[in-house]
Scaffold this motif. Structure first.
Motif, PDB file in Angstrom:
ATOM      1  N   PHE A 243      40.406  34.081  39.009  1.00  0.00           N
ATOM      2  CA  PHE A 243      39.421  35.036  39.543  1.00  0.00           C
ATOM      3  C   PHE A 243      39.206  34.855  41.041  1.00  0.00           C
ATOM      4  O   PHE A 243      39.258  35.822  41.807  1.00  0.00           O
TER       5      PHE A 243
ATOM      6  N   GLY B 134      40.806  38.331  40.531  1.00  0.00           N
ATOM      7  CA  GLY B 134      39.615  38.927  39.938  1.00  0.00           C
ATOM      8  C   GLY B 134      38.665  39.487  40.974  1.00  0.00           C
ATOM      9  O   GLY B 134      38.144  40.598  40.825  1.00  0.00           O
TER      10      GLY B 134
ATOM     11  N   GLU C 192      38.494  41.153  33.633  1.00  0.00           N
ATOM     12  CA  GLU C 192      38.057  39.921  32.974  1.00  0.00           C
ATOM     13  C   GLU C 192      38.920  39.601  31.755  1.00  0.00           C
ATOM     14  O   GLU C 192      39.307  38.453  31.529  1.00  0.00           O
TER      15      GLU C 192
END
Length: 262
Positions: free
Chosen positions: A75, A86, A93
């Motif tokens: 992420f 991310g 997600e």
């Protein structure tokens, strides 16, 4: 007592990593995760996760770090060059969780296409004998620039004299590099997906006149420039399978393949 606690530290970390270990991926999940990995990670970490410009991603070491750590790295990225997939919104997600779980399992072996399968990808949209004998436009094609539009799988052709966009040509997934032929008439593009494209700058507008897909993962293409062999051949360097594929320089017909042992 202190020694006992010191020994318990690594054991507690290992137990914590095991406690958060997710369930194995289903066949459908593994297939989807492998595609995400190939699209976003294989370029730096290698198709088999043995490392390239990025470090190797050994499943045992990944398991020691744990799935939550992996999700955080995917992420937010890392200072050394790992992208924040991310944070940029490139991976959702659910994709990040799937990819993190994928890294805990042994990497699947990618298929190795036969030379006959490679030849079936060969397409000639405009044969050499039907191509123009002189430029079909009044622009200075010898001062054309090619700009790789990586994420859209395209190449922008720019008039260097007039500083104008001439056209945008579709090439391959994650177009990686662009080369000029010996005569300068053609641009050769190669995509991360191994697709090679031959762009004729004499066409109005310039367009892809031939293509082939000599491998599943590639980074470079080059045309022959030695005297007497100008534009006669092209060579593609493949990450997977680890090979060099020789193509016809004017049609991109696959002519031969040389295995590289790594």
């Amino acid at each position: 007592m202190k020694r006992t606690l010191g020994l318990l530290g690594p054991l507690l970390l290992a137990a914590l990593a095991l406690a958060q270990a997710p369930a194995p991926l289903s066949p459908a999940e593994k297939e989807e995760a492998a595609k995400i990995y190939f699209d976003r990670c294989a370029g730096c970490h290698g198709v088999l996760r043995k490392g390239a410009t990025g470090p190797a991603l050994d499943p045992k070491k990944m398991a020691e770090k744990g799935v939550e750590y992996l999700k955080a790295v995917i992420f937010g990225g890392l200072p050394g060059g790992m992208p924040d997939w991310g944070r940029q919104g490139i991976l959702k997600e659910k994709d990040i969780e799937l990819l993190a779980r994928f890294l805990l399992e042994q990497p699947p072996s990618p298929p190795v296409p036969t030379f006959e399968e490679i030849r079936k990808t060969w397409k000639v949209h405009v044969p050499p004998e039907k191509r123009p004998t002189k430029p079909l436009h009044n622009r200075n094609w010898q001062n054309f620039f090619g700009q790789v539009l990586r994420d859209t799988g395209q190449v922008a052709i720019i008039d260097g004299d007039k500083k104008e966009l001439v056209t945008i040509v579709p090439t391959g997934f994650a177009t990686h590099i662009l080369r000029s032929s010996a005569t300068g008439r053609y641009f050769m593009a190669i995509g991360r997906d191994g697709k090679a494209s031959l762009i004729d700058l004499w066409m109005n507008p310039p367009q892809v006149v031939a293509e082939s897909k000599p491998c599943l993962d590639a980074r470079s293409i080059e045309s022959s420039k030695f005297k007497g062999y100008e534009d006669k051949y092209a060579v593609v360097g493949c990450y997977w399978p680890p090979t060099m594929v020789v193509l016809d320089g004017l049609t991109l017909e696959p002519l031969g393949r040389v295995r590289i042992y790594v």
